[in-house]
Design an enzyme around this catalytic site. Structure first.
Site, PDB file in Angstrom:
ATOM      1  N   ARG A 236       0.820  -1.219   0.000  1.00 36.43           N
ATOM      2  CA  ARG A 236       0.000   0.000   0.000  1.00 36.43           C
ATOM      3  C   ARG A 236       0.856   1.273   0.000  1.00 36.43           C
ATOM      4  O   ARG A 236       0.447   2.285  -0.564  1.00 36.43           O
ATOM      5  CB  ARG A 236      -0.938  -0.005   1.204  1.00 36.43           C
ATOM      6  CG  ARG A 236      -2.026  -1.064   1.065  1.00 36.43           C
ATOM      7  CD  ARG A 236      -3.046  -0.871   2.150  1.00 36.43           C
ATOM      8  NE  ARG A 236      -4.084  -1.879   2.116  1.00 36.43           N
ATOM      9  CZ  ARG A 236      -5.125  -1.900   2.928  1.00 36.43           C
ATOM     10  NH1 ARG A 236      -5.250  -0.957   3.841  1.00 36.43           N
ATOM     11  NH2 ARG A 236      -6.027  -2.836   2.850  1.00 36.43           N
TER      12      ARG A 236
ATOM     13  N   ASP B 184     -16.209   9.425   7.836  1.00 40.60           N
ATOM     14  CA  ASP B 184     -15.085   8.503   7.700  1.00 40.60           C
ATOM     15  C   ASP B 184     -13.803   9.310   7.892  1.00 40.60           C
ATOM     16  O   ASP B 184     -13.779  10.513   7.656  1.00 40.60           O
ATOM     17  CB  ASP B 184     -15.074   7.831   6.313  1.00 40.60           C
ATOM     18  CG  ASP B 184     -14.320   6.506   6.327  1.00 40.60           C
ATOM     19  OD1 ASP B 184     -14.972   5.449   6.382  1.00 40.60           O
ATOM     20  OD2 ASP B 184     -13.074   6.520   6.327  1.00 40.60           O
TER      21      ASP B 184
HETATM   22  C1  LIG Z   1     -14.436  -1.915   5.984  1.00 36.70           C
HETATM   23  S1  LIG Z   1     -15.014  -0.276   5.891  1.00 36.70           S
HETATM   24  C2  LIG Z   1     -16.667  -0.463   6.471  1.00 36.70           C
HETATM   25  C3  LIG Z   1     -17.648   0.361   5.680  1.00 36.70           C
HETATM   26  C4  LIG Z   1     -19.110   0.180   6.103  1.00 36.70           C
HETATM   27  N1  LIG Z   1     -19.316   0.598   7.464  1.00 36.70           N
HETATM   28  C5  LIG Z   1     -19.548  -1.246   5.896  1.00 36.70           C
HETATM   29  O1  LIG Z   1     -19.690  -1.990   6.863  1.00 36.70           O
HETATM   30  O2  LIG Z   1     -19.738  -1.655   4.749  1.00 36.70           O
HETATM   31  C6  LIG Z   1     -14.204   0.468   7.318  1.00 36.70           C
HETATM   32  C7  LIG Z   1     -14.170   1.986   7.255  1.00 36.70           C
HETATM   33  O3  LIG Z   1     -13.792   2.483   8.542  1.00 36.70           O
HETATM   34  C8  LIG Z   1     -12.986   3.620   8.344  1.00 36.70           C
HETATM   35  N2  LIG Z   1     -12.169   3.875   9.543  1.00 36.70           N
HETATM   36  C9  LIG Z   1     -11.132   3.145  10.018  1.00 36.70           C
HETATM   37  N3  LIG Z   1     -10.603   3.725  11.094  1.00 36.70           N
HETATM   38  C10 LIG Z   1     -11.326   4.857  11.310  1.00 36.70           C
HETATM   39  C11 LIG Z   1     -11.257   5.900  12.279  1.00 36.70           C
HETATM   40  N4  LIG Z   1     -10.320   5.926  13.251  1.00 36.70           N
HETATM   41  N5  LIG Z   1     -12.162   6.892  12.210  1.00 36.70           N
HETATM   42  C12 LIG Z   1     -13.109   6.912  11.239  1.00 36.70           C
HETATM   43  N6  LIG Z   1     -13.214   5.963  10.284  1.00 36.70           N
HETATM   44  C13 LIG Z   1     -12.327   4.936  10.333  1.00 36.70           C
HETATM   45  C14 LIG Z   1     -12.151   3.259   7.124  1.00 36.70           C
HETATM   46  O4  LIG Z   1     -11.614   4.402   6.489  1.00 36.70           O
HETATM   47  C15 LIG Z   1     -13.146   2.492   6.260  1.00 36.70           C
HETATM   48  O5  LIG Z   1     -13.727   3.307   5.286  1.00 36.70           O
END
Ligand SMILES: C[S@@+](CC[C@H](N)C(=O)[O-])C[C@H]1O[C@@H](n2cnc3c(N)ncnc32)[C@H](O)[C@@H]1O
Length: 277
Positions: free
Chosen positions: A38, A146
């Protein structure tokens, strides 16, 4: 493994620490190759020679690169109506246990899609709630947030490849999406009738919480805390409990649980909780 850029255990250890402190993400030792892949793109684009130089750049506090690093360590996998039982619940049973069961007709229903990635979850929530008869005279407001600026920009744009709608009922597709033509052929765009009830906030769940992150009736925080260590999970759920108005509902991801994390919720269904304290 033959690598284009030198990447030492020390570099990886420092990047892991940064991911944990800045984003809450706990990277297992086995993720070294994933992190290499990445970040190698960034290192190439920046014209750096190795990971040590990249680490130096981050240590100097380069804000633009810290944002790129954050975007690189997050995993954005999502889709419309992912974990469909949550949407079935919202459509069929929400009025029985949700806030309007208490107050006969709340004028505004505030929902938070926390960790919304590219927005499919937030739009799925809004589409579903628009079809709940008991909410016909309720204003629905979904806050989609996000930490990842690139994912959030895609969420706000609301444009997706047409394949993203596979499995969505055709009438629903017609009602909420416009089909692109010409150079937008193959894309669909969320109609403003739907996007008007969403707002987008770049927000770090392990950082400061701005004023608009408050007073929610429903929170979706799915497939986010799975990447956190237990301390960050406990703190996150505690803060979510604080921003939920009773009898607030919390939806979490399919491989997540509040067991051993919080006693402020009761289990209502599969990965679905209601705030009790
Ligand atoms: C796997 S996706 C899940 C998306 C959606 N909630 C779903 O279940 O389909 C995880 C998301 O969490 C966000 N994320 C991870 N750490 C975070 C943080 N500290 N604060 C806000 N968002 C975060 C990532 O950027 C990512 O877009």
């Amino acid at each position: 493994m033959d690598r284009e850029f030198k990447f030492t255990d020390e570099d990886f250890a420092w990047l892991r620490k940064l991911a944990l402190e800045r984003v809450g993400i706990s990277l297992a030792e086995s993720k070294m190759d994933m992190i290499y892949n990445r970040l190698a793109r960034r290192i190439r684009r920046l014209g750096l020679g190795d990971f040590a130089s990249y680490v130096m750049l981050l240590k100097r506090g380069d804000e633009e690169e810290l944002e790129q690093f954050t975007n690189a360590v997050t995993t954005n996998l999502t889709r419309f109506f992912r974990e469909p039982h949550h949407f079935t619940f919202l459509r069929n049973e929400f009025s029985r246990v949700g806030p309007e069961a208490e107050a006969k007709s709340p004028r505004v229903l505030r929902v938070w899609s926390a960790g919304c990635s590219s927005g499919e979850e937030a739009y799925s929530i809004a589409m579903t709630l628009h079809d709940v008869p008991a909410l016909r005279s309720t204003q629905i407001h979904v806050v989609a947030s996000d930490i990842d600026s690139a994912a959030l920009a895609r969420a706000e744009a609301g444009a997706y490849p047409i394949q993203a709608l596979e499995g969505i009922d055709y009438a629903m597709q017609k009602r909420w999406f416009l089909r692109g033509r010409g150079q937008n052929d193959g894309l669909v765009k969320v109609k403003s009738d739907l996007s008007d009830c969403l707002s987008f906030v770049q927000h770090n769940l392990v950082g400061a919480w701005p004023d608009e992150i408050a007073a929610f009736n429903v929170v979706f925080c799915r497939n986010v805390m799975i990447y956190f260590d237990k301390t960050h999970q406990q703190r996150l759920i505690e803060r979510i409990a604080e921003c939920l108005v009773p009898p607030g509902l919390l939806f979490i991801g399919h491989s997540e649980s509040l067991y051993g994390i919080s006693s402020r919720f009761e289990l209502l269904g599969q990965t679905l909780y209601r705030k009790i304290a």
